[in-house]
Every structure is written in structure tokens, then in C-alpha cells.
Design an enzyme around this catalytic site. Structure first.
Site, PDB file in Angstrom:
ATOM      1  CD  GLU A 241      18.444 -23.363   0.288  1.00 62.58           C
ATOM      2  OE1 GLU A 241      17.652 -23.806   1.112  1.00 62.58           O
ATOM      3  OE2 GLU A 241      19.490 -22.788   0.629  1.00 62.58           O
ATOM      4  NE  ARG A 267     -12.537   0.906  -2.607  1.00 54.86           N
ATOM      5  CZ  ARG A 267     -13.484   0.838  -1.672  1.00 54.86           C
ATOM      6  NH1 ARG A 267     -14.492  -0.009  -1.832  1.00 54.86           N
ATOM      7  NH2 ARG A 267     -13.417   1.584  -0.610  1.00 54.86           N
ATOM      8  CD  GLN A 278       0.866  10.770 -12.935  1.00 54.85           C
ATOM      9  OE1 GLN A 278       1.123  11.617 -12.089  1.00 54.85           O
ATOM     10  NE2 GLN A 278       1.157  10.943 -14.203  1.00 54.85           N
TER      11      GLN A 278
END
Ligand SMILES: Cc1cc2nc3c(=O)[nH]c(=O)nc-3n(C[C@H](O)[C@H](O)[C@H](O)COP(=O)(O)OP(=O)(O)OC[C@H]3O[C@@H](n4cnc5c(N)ncnc54)[C@H](O)[C@@H]3O)c2cc1C
Length: 379
Positions: A241, A267, A278
Site C-alpha cells: 500500500e 484565465r 507572481q
């Protein structure tokens, strides 16, 4: 230490990614909303020969290496955007099938592995109980010998694939502080699948409670040695796992970074793409740093596992890092997507809910720190 991918592994990764993008991704949002497992997606995975990836070819598997499984798991998550599908697949591979391959008698392997590897059967593993989670040794389910058989009684919880599995390996107490693993055919009338659990994430993977009520199994259902399941089979399951199954979260991190880069370039606010601010660009940089740290940690642990080198520390480091940092990346991805990232229709919202399981399932982040500190302190 060189754990770079071979050309063959890169081509394999690309083909698995393409399959996941074409087959898993399209219905992922609906399956999440409806909390629905889709057998057609599973059948398609099986047709790709991926259901038995870690199992040797002589039992119908693909004979993939540990690294092959890591790469495939990562690519399916990256292309598929469905943490639930990866959870069910991971459980089928590493805790449903691998224990039978590694600890089964030849007869047990012949009985179960061909179905598990061709995907006509789904595997599960049941150790967790309502009162025994992190403390796996605290289990209360009992197995009592009766004639040549064993009778199992008790309750299991959080069992991935519980409602869809044909075979489930069940851990039960056979003596004080000693547990035995039993391969149980889920059509056994004493194996009763309870309520399907309504989860926060990974919702396309069915999780259930299991009640074992006078569940009679024959002696040839014992997997491995009587009384030795905790420190051999269960320990090994946790290891798989923490090296292979956790790789799906790395694929999820890659997907949320790619979505965030694309969105930030597209966008526009204040007359320019938000990627030119930034604050946003640095978020992307931080996401990339976390992604590469996690990928390196997982590949290192998997590589050591594959080469047979002791790697308990590395596996716990990988599990801890991925469990924590995948959530941070998903949160940053939502922030970059603004209000749209908060909507259910955007993959990044689901990615956050899916990622949270990484710090809980298969040993919590706190348990990983316990293991790491014990190894450091020699306790
Ligand atoms: C979606 C899902 C799928 C799962 N699939 C399976 C499956 O297929 N098969 C299966 O057997 N199990 C499965 N599990 C169970 C999973 O492995 C456990 O939930 C996990 O090990 C934690 O156990 P618990 O939930 O009982 O939490 P607990 O052990 O009760 O822990 C609660 C809190 O206490 C903390 N804690 C506990 N002990 C310590 C300690 N010693 N030191 C510091 N902190 C501690 C934990 O870190 C956690 O924050 C699944 C769980 C989920 C949610």
C-alpha cells in the site's frame, strides 16, 4: 540508485494514460456525484490486460514489476481523474490478489488467481474492524476450529470492494495476539455485506461493513501459516500500500498541476492571464516541488522494494509525504481556479476529496511518523 523509467516503461505509461483519459475520465464526475461503481470501466481495464498486472503470467497476470505497477497506477490516476477507481484497482491488486500469489498454496493460486487476473473476479482484504484500525493487532474477529473447518465471527469495516468482490481475505484472531488470514468466497452465506459507506471522496469505489456470522470455511482456505498473518501477510500488505497503491496520489497531483497551469494561462483578470501574477506562478512552482518530492520518494521506495532492499523507512516516508502534500496541492489547485475551483463540476474539487484518503487509509500519517521515529530511535 537509478530508478529512471526505461523506454518500454515510458511507452507503457503513455498507453495506460491514454486509455484512462479515454475511458475513466469521461464519467468520473457523475460516478463521484452518484457514489457509483461502473463495471464497464472495470471490464475495459481488464480487456487492457491490467487487472492482473502484478501477478506472474503463469497465473494469467501480466508479470509486471513493482515499478510497472507504480507507473500504471500513477498514469491511470493522472488520465482518469477518479481516485475511487484507483482505490478499487489498488485494493484488487495489492491487498486482494498479491497476498494469494505470495502466500497461497499452488491449489489456492490455481483456484483464485486466473479469475482475479482476467478481471472476472474482484479481490478485497478485510483486516480493519470498528475497534481495530491503526492498532491492527487489536482485532476481535475470531476463527475457531470445528472439525476440519474454521468458524469465523466478527465485524469488519471500511472494506474497499466489499460489495463487489468475489473473494476477500479476512484476518481473524486464532490465539492471543495471533491472527490468521482466511481466503473467503464472498458467496459464503456467513459473509454478509452490510451498509455501503457514504464517503467524502473516492466515491466511485464501493466501501462496506462486513459481518462474519458463523462463517464456515474449510481448512484449505487458510492463507499462509496459522497464527502468523499479522507480521507476515498484513505487514506485507501495508508495504504494498505504501509503495504501489500510494502512487495513484502522485498521478492525481500531476493532474491537478496540469489543470492549474492550463487554467492560469487561460484565465484573465486585470487584463492579463493570472499566471502573470507572481502569487499564482509561485503557487504553481510550489505544487511542482511537492509533486516531484512525492514522486521521487515513491519511486525510491518502490525501486528498493523491487530490488529486495529493506525499505520500511523509505515506504513510510513516501506514504507520509504523499498523504500530506497531495492535499496541499489540491488546495492550491482550487485556489488557482478561484470560485470555479469550488464547484463540483471542476476536477480539482473532487481531487481534494479524493486526496484526503492518502493520509488515512493503509496507515495514517501519524502512524507513519511513529514508524519513522521508532526506526530512528531504534525502539
Ligand atoms: C475509504 C477507505 C478504504 C479503506 N479500505 C480498507 C480495506 O480495504 N481493508 C481494510 O482492512 N481496511 C481499510 N481501510 C481502513 C484504514 O486502513 C483505516 O481507516 C486506517 O488504518 C485508520 O484506522 P481507523 O480509521 O480505525 O482510525 P484510528 O486508528 O481510530 O485513528 C484515529 C486517529 O488516531 C490516530 N492514532 C491512532 N493510533 C495512534 C498512535 N499510536 N499514535 C498517534 N496517533 C494515533 C490516527 O492517526 C488518527 O488520526 C479503509 C479506510 C478508508 C477510509
Amino acid at each position: 540508485m537509478d530508478f529512471s523509467l526505461s523506454d518500454e516503461q515510458k511507452a507503457f505509461r503513455a498507453s495506460v494514460y491514454d486509455w484512462a483519459a479515454a475511458t475513466v475520465a469521461p464519467g468520473a464526475s457523475d460516478r463521484d456525484k452518484e457514489g457509483r461503481w461502473d463495471p464497464q470501466v472495470w471490464k475495459s481495464l481488464a480487456a487492457q490486460g491490467l487487472a492482473g498486472l502484478p501477478i506472474p503470467e503463469q497465473y494469467g497476470g501480466a508479470g509486471g514489476s513493482v515499478m510497472d505497477c507504480v507507473v500504471a497506477n500513477e498514469a491511470i490516476a493522472e488520465g482518469g481523474h477518479d481516485g475511487g477507481f484507483n482505490l478499487s484497482l489498488g485494493a484488487h491488486w495489492v491487498i486482494g490478489s498479491v497476498p494469494i500469489w505470495l502466500h497461497g498454496t499452488e491449489e489456492q493460486k490455481q483456484r483464485w488467481l486466473p479469475g482475479l487476473t482476467d478481471g472476472s473476479m474482484i479481490g478485497a482484504w478485510a483486516s480493519t474492524e470498528p475497534e481495530a484500525g491503526s492498532d491492527a493487532a487489536g482485532l476481535l474477529t475470531t476463527a475457531v476450529p470445528d472439525g476440519g473447518d474454521w468458524i469465523l465471527n466478527g465485524n469488519k469495516i471500511f472494506i474497499t470492494n466489499g460489495p463487489i468482490a468475489q473473494v476477500c481475505t479476512v484476518l481473524a484472531k486464532t490465539a492471543e495476539k495471533a491472527a490468521t488470514a482466511f481466503i473467503v468466497d464472498t458467496s459464503n452465506p456467513g459473509f454478509q455485506v452490510g451498509k455501503e459507506l457514504d464517503k467524502m471522496g473516492c466515491r466511485s469505489s464501493p466501501t462496506a461493513e462486513i459481518a462474519l456470522i458463523d462463517c464456515r470455511v474449510s481448512a484449505d482456505c487458510v492463507l499462509g501459516k496459522v497464527g502468523e498473518a499479522l507480521w507476515s501477510i498484513a505487514f506485507e500488505c501495508f508495504d504494498w500500500e505504501r509503495t504501489v497503491m500510494i502512487a495513484s496520489a502522485v498521478g492525481g497531483m500531476q493532474a491537478t498541476l496540469a489543470s492549474s497551469i492550463a487554467y492560469a494561462k487561460e484565465r484573465k483578470q486585470f487584463g492579463r492571464p493570472i499566471s502573470q501574477f507572481q502569487a499564482v506562478a509561485h503557487k504553481l512552482a510550489e505544487m511542482k516541488v511537492r509533486l516531484e518530492s512525492c514522486r521521487t520518494a515513491v519511486y525510491r521506495a518502490a525501486y528498493l522494494k523491487q530490488t529486495g532492499v529493506e525499505h520500511q523507512m523509505e515506504a513510510s516516508i513516501a506514504k507520509y509525504l504523499v498523504g500530506e502534500l497531495s492535499v496541499k496541492n489540491a488546495l492550491d489547485a482550487i485556489q488557482i481556479h478561484g470560485g470555479y475551483g469550488y464547484l463540483r463540476d471542476f476536477n480539482v474539487e473532487r481531487a481534494l476529496r479524493d486526496a484526503k484518503l492518502g493520509s488515512i487509509g493503509g496507515g495514517t500519517s501519524e502512524i507513519q511518523k511513529l514508524i519513522i521515529s521508532r526506526l530512528l530511535l531504534g525502539g
